[in-house]
Design a protein around this motif. Structure first.
Motif, PDB file in Angstrom:
ATOM      1  N   GLY A 124       8.306   4.511  -0.368  1.00 11.15           N
ATOM      2  CA  GLY A 124       7.004   5.155  -0.310  1.00 11.15           C
ATOM      3  C   GLY A 124       5.883   4.192   0.052  1.00 11.15           C
ATOM      4  O   GLY A 124       4.715   4.494  -0.141  1.00 11.15           O
ATOM      5  N   GLU A 164       0.868  -1.176   0.000  1.00 11.02           N
ATOM      6  CA  GLU A 164       0.000   0.000   0.000  1.00 11.02           C
ATOM      7  C   GLU A 164       0.901   1.221   0.000  1.00 11.02           C
ATOM      8  O   GLU A 164       1.765   1.365   0.870  1.00 11.02           O
ATOM      9  CB  GLU A 164      -0.901   0.014   1.233  1.00 11.02           C
ATOM     10  CG  GLU A 164      -1.829   1.207   1.253  1.00 11.02           C
ATOM     11  CD  GLU A 164      -2.688   1.221   2.494  1.00 11.02           C
ATOM     12  OE1 GLU A 164      -2.677   2.248   3.193  1.00 11.02           O
ATOM     13  OE2 GLU A 164      -3.358   0.211   2.767  1.00 11.02           O
ATOM     14  N   LEU A 165       0.699   2.111  -0.953  1.00 13.15           N
ATOM     15  CA  LEU A 165       1.557   3.281  -1.100  1.00 13.15           C
ATOM     16  C   LEU A 165       1.165   4.374  -0.117  1.00 13.15           C
ATOM     17  O   LEU A 165       0.088   4.337   0.483  1.00 13.15           O
ATOM     18  CB  LEU A 165       1.482   3.776  -2.540  1.00 13.15           C
ATOM     19  CG  LEU A 165       1.808   2.700  -3.594  1.00 13.15           C
ATOM     20  CD1 LEU A 165       1.657   3.264  -4.996  1.00 13.15           C
ATOM     21  CD2 LEU A 165       3.200   2.135  -3.380  1.00 13.15           C
ATOM     22  N   ARG A 166       2.010   5.373   0.044  1.00 12.37           N
ATOM     23  CA  ARG A 166       1.766   6.456   1.011  1.00 12.37           C
ATOM     24  C   ARG A 166       0.469   7.201   0.761  1.00 12.37           C
ATOM     25  O   ARG A 166      -0.166   7.657   1.693  1.00 12.37           O
ATOM     26  CB  ARG A 166       2.919   7.448   0.988  1.00 12.37           C
ATOM     27  CG  ARG A 166       4.099   6.961   1.735  1.00 12.37           C
ATOM     28  CD  ARG A 166       5.006   8.105   2.135  1.00 12.37           C
ATOM     29  NE  ARG A 166       6.134   7.545   2.856  1.00 12.37           N
ATOM     30  CZ  ARG A 166       7.382   7.689   2.508  1.00 12.37           C
ATOM     31  NH1 ARG A 166       7.704   8.391   1.456  1.00 12.37           N
ATOM     32  NH2 ARG A 166       8.334   7.131   3.222  1.00 12.37           N
ATOM     33  N   ASP A 167       0.065   7.321  -0.478  1.00 12.94           N
ATOM     34  CA  ASP A 167      -1.169   8.048  -0.778  1.00 12.94           C
ATOM     35  C   ASP A 167      -2.413   7.180  -0.602  1.00 12.94           C
ATOM     36  O   ASP A 167      -3.525   7.612  -0.898  1.00 12.94           O
ATOM     37  CB  ASP A 167      -1.114   8.632  -2.190  1.00 12.94           C
ATOM     38  CG  ASP A 167      -0.930   7.572  -3.272  1.00 12.94           C
ATOM     39  OD1 ASP A 167      -0.914   6.365  -2.944  1.00 12.94           O
ATOM     40  OD2 ASP A 167      -0.798   7.953  -4.446  1.00 12.94           O
ATOM     41  N   ARG A 191       3.521   2.358   2.783  1.00 11.91           N
ATOM     42  CA  ARG A 191       3.120   2.616   4.162  1.00 11.91           C
ATOM     43  C   ARG A 191       2.557   1.394   4.869  1.00 11.91           C
ATOM     44  O   ARG A 191       2.441   1.385   6.082  1.00 11.91           O
ATOM     45  CB  ARG A 191       2.149   3.776   4.245  1.00 11.91           C
ATOM     46  CG  ARG A 191       0.745   3.470   3.847  1.00 11.91           C
ATOM     47  CD  ARG A 191      -0.155   4.640   4.148  1.00 11.91           C
ATOM     48  NE  ARG A 191      -1.536   4.293   3.860  1.00 11.91           N
ATOM     49  CZ  ARG A 191      -2.529   5.107   3.983  1.00 11.91           C
ATOM     50  NH1 ARG A 191      -2.310   6.342   4.391  1.00 11.91           N
ATOM     51  NH2 ARG A 191      -3.746   4.722   3.706  1.00 11.91           N
TER      52      ARG A 191
END
Length: 99
Positions: free
Chosen positions: A34, A12-15, A36
């Motif tokens: 990046g 799962e990416l930071r955004d 998370r």
């Protein structure tokens, strides 16, 4: 650093967007990527594994291994053999007590 040993792991990416799904045998590096969280994309609701918790546990057990290795190097007549034996703490040594 991690390796998928069973099933799949989705990054799962930071955004909050879903990242790639990694299959069994895939190795991955998390620092500076990046990412998370790690998720189980299998059926049902996968629980999130927060990266700070993953890092703390990994760091803690790395330090435990270093302490065990240093202690065995200092006080054991056969440190390499004892280090390989150390995960079986609580069981009797197959070759008897250390001389």
């Amino acid at each position: 650093m991690g390796v998928v040993t069973r099933g799949q792991v989705q990054l799962e990416l930071r955004d909050g967007e879903p990242g790639p799904v990694l299959e069994r045998g895939a190795g991955f590096w998390l620092r500076g990527t990046g990412v998370r969280a790690l998720r189980n994309p299998g059926p049902g609701v996968g629980a999130s594994i927060p990266l700070p918790g993953f890092a703390v546990v990994t760091g803690f057990f790395s330090l435990v291994g270093i302490v065990i290795a240093a202690a065995l190097l200092r006080w054991s007549a056969r440190p390499a053999k004892r280090f390989l034996w150390s995960p079986a703490v609580g069981r009797a040594s197959p070759d008897g007590p250390e001389q």
